[in-house]
Scaffold this active site. Structure first.
Site, mmCIF file in Angstrom:
data_model
loop_
_atom_site.group_PDB
_atom_site.id
_atom_site.type_symbol
_atom_site.label_atom_id
_atom_site.label_comp_id
_atom_site.label_asym_id
_atom_site.label_seq_id
_atom_site.Cartn_x
_atom_site.Cartn_y
_atom_site.Cartn_z
ATOM 1 N N TYR A 142 115.518 14.983 18.319
ATOM 2 C CA TYR A 142 116.867 14.430 18.128
ATOM 3 C C TYR A 142 117.840 15.591 18.053
ATOM 4 C CZ TYR A 142 120.766 11.888 15.984
ATOM 5 O OH TYR A 142 121.990 11.325 15.703
ATOM 6 N N ASP A 237 117.315 24.080 18.474
ATOM 7 C CA ASP A 237 118.145 23.253 17.600
ATOM 8 C C ASP A 237 117.607 23.448 16.184
ATOM 9 O OD1 ASP A 237 119.260 21.295 16.029
ATOM 10 O OD2 ASP A 237 119.208 19.757 17.586
ATOM 11 N N LYS A 265 124.168 21.007 8.777
ATOM 12 C CA LYS A 265 124.639 20.833 7.404
ATOM 13 C C LYS A 265 124.195 21.878 6.392
ATOM 14 C CE LYS A 265 121.587 17.178 8.577
ATOM 15 N NZ LYS A 265 121.700 15.943 9.287
HETATM 16 N N1 HOZ Z 1 119.375 10.354 10.913
HETATM 17 C C1 HOZ Z 1 120.015 11.548 10.437
HETATM 18 C C2 HOZ Z 1 119.014 12.518 9.914
HETATM 19 N N2 HOZ Z 1 118.067 12.988 10.847
HETATM 20 C C3 HOZ Z 1 121.091 11.276 9.391
HETATM 21 C C4 HOZ Z 1 120.826 10.116 8.506
HETATM 22 C C5 HOZ Z 1 121.951 9.785 7.533
HETATM 23 O O1 HOZ Z 1 122.714 10.643 7.130
HETATM 24 O O2 HOZ Z 1 122.027 8.621 7.184
#
Ligand code: HOZ
Length: 428
Positions: A142, A237, A265
């Site tokens: 991802y 990444d 983040k």
């Molecule tokens: N799906 C993301 C993490 N791999 C973010 C999920 C979120 O902040 O709700």
């Protein structure tokens, strides 16, 4: 008193699915989300004042725990001087200097506001530098939600059962080629089918968005070699692995160099930040130095920079934390495997450093197909069993658990007790 249920009932009327990011809606684990009121150290409290041991850590950045004094104080001090200037500030220079000092091969960096933005910009640089169009990504990796990366995507897309998104045009996705993680042959055949056309191979050096799947020995080295032979750039990444696997991220951990690296983040200590960077010759293609355009008013925001600087400085000055976190990760993983055997529930516990995922399957999980073989009904019961017992984990099979320096032995023993009770229920 407020309740999560009441807040969610209001939320679904005004936010799609009641949330601002899909996985946290908890639909696929048959629940509605807990609304969090506050966090401290390794713990979260929901609006009903229930306390949880937190293994999500805002999906990675809280590696030092919540409300870490140096980070909170840095934010408070920065806020007094203004929230946003839309102009250069000293903190962004310090931040870039520190990142370049800590990350192998990083000579220049551009701050952005999220990992998604970092990836889409790095892809643009790769295309600008090579004059080529195609990108190779891996099934189940991802890279945020830019159009070109929503092809066989992991994380929330996979959790929702839609790894290919609606609204992505054939034009936007047509230059994305998909290979299999941990399978160099699949990359080689894409490169031979598209000679001179591939601008970059982008990879999560440790896949963490189909659950945690570490690279097999030789995989990342092989990607480096294939890039060198084909003239494609290698993009790591590191939105999840950066400053988490090691101070210098996956490049330091595995000793493999990428051409471009993306961050998310964690470099904001909990504030919305991302960055991309690499060799000077590549980064000098970015506007206003060069012809690859990318911009953002909130990029290099002074409050976010202050938070990130405080966190990265602490990590730099306490680098022994990484060994400690790895030992704790290995301990937790081993205990969970033993519990799986003791309760006769087939589990695969993938762990590397402070990242961990429990899969409910008999066979080792080394790629996307393996991850998808996990029993999702069991996962849902596992999630709910842990939550009921005060353990807060990612509400998706296809995400990681994140350990922080704030977790204590007591947290681990409560977690393992909850895990054993839950696994016993899963047998039925
Ligand atoms: N799906 C993301 C993490 N791999 C973010 C999920 C979120 O902040 O709700």
């Amino acid at each position: 008193m407020k309740s999560s249920e009441a807040l969610f009932a209001r939320a679904v009327k005004v936010l799609p699915g009641g949330v601002n990011s899909p996985v946290r809606a908890c639909g696929n684990v048959g629940m509605t989300p807990r609304f969090i009121a506050r966090a401290k150290g390794a713990h979260l409290w929901d609006v009903e004042c229930r306390r949880y041991i937190d293994y999500v850590g805002s999906w990675g950045p809280m590696i030092l725990g919540h409300d870490f004094p140096e980070v909170t104080e840095a934010v408070q001090a920065a806020v007094k001087n203004g929230l946003s200037f839309g102009a250069p500030c000293e903190a962004e220079v310090r931040m870039a200097e520190l990142m370049c000092a800590l990350v192998p091969g990083l000579e220049m960096v551009r701050m952005v506001s999220s990992g998604t933005e970092a990836v889409m910009s790095a892809l643009r640089v790769a295309r600008g530098a090579t004059g080529r169009s195609k990108i190779i990504k891996f099934a189940g990796n991802y890279h945020g939600h830019c159009d070109a990366m929503l092809v066989k995507a992991g994380s929330g897309a996979l959790t929702g059962g839609r790894p290919d998104s609606l609204g992505v045009t054939p034009g936007a996705a047509g230059d994305t080629l998909t290979a299999n993680y941990n399978d160099l042959e699949s990359v080689r055949s894409l490169l031979s089918a598209h000679p001179g056309e591939v601008a970059a191979i982008i990879v999560e050096p440790v896949a963490a968005n189909m659950g945690v799947v570490p690279p097999e020995p030789g995989f990342l080295e092989g990607l480096r070699r294939l890039c060198d032979e084909s003239g494609a750039l290698l993009i790591f990444d590191e939105v999840i692995t950066g400053f988490r696997l090691a101070l210098g991220g996956a490049q330091e951990f595995f000793g493999v160099r990428a051409d471009l690296v993306t961050f998310g983040k964690i470099i904001g200590g909990g504030m919305p930040v991302g960055a991309y960077g690499g060799k000077r010759a590549l980064m000098e293609l970015v506007a206003p130095c060069g012809g690859v355009y990318q911009a953002g008013t909130l990029s290099g925001n002074p409050v976010a920079m202050a938070a990130g600087l405080a966190q990265l400085r602490h990590l730099r000055d306490h680098a022994e934390l990484y060994d400690e976190l790895s030992k704790r990760g290995a301990y937790l993983a081993q205990c969970l495997r033993v519990l799986g055997e003791r309760t006769q529930v087939p589990v695969q516990v993938n762990q590397i450093g402070s990242l961990l995922t429990v899969f409910f399957t008999e066979a080792p999980v080394t790629n996307f197909q393996g991850a998808c073989a996990s029993d999702l009904d069991r996962f849902g019961r596992w999630y709910r069993g842990l939550l009921e017992r005060g353990i807060y984990t990612a509400p998706s099979q296809f995400e990681a658990l994140f350990l922080s320096a704030a977790h204590t032995e007591e947290d681990f023993s409560r977690t393992l007790e909850a895990a054993e009770e839950t696994l016993r229920q899963l047998r039925r």
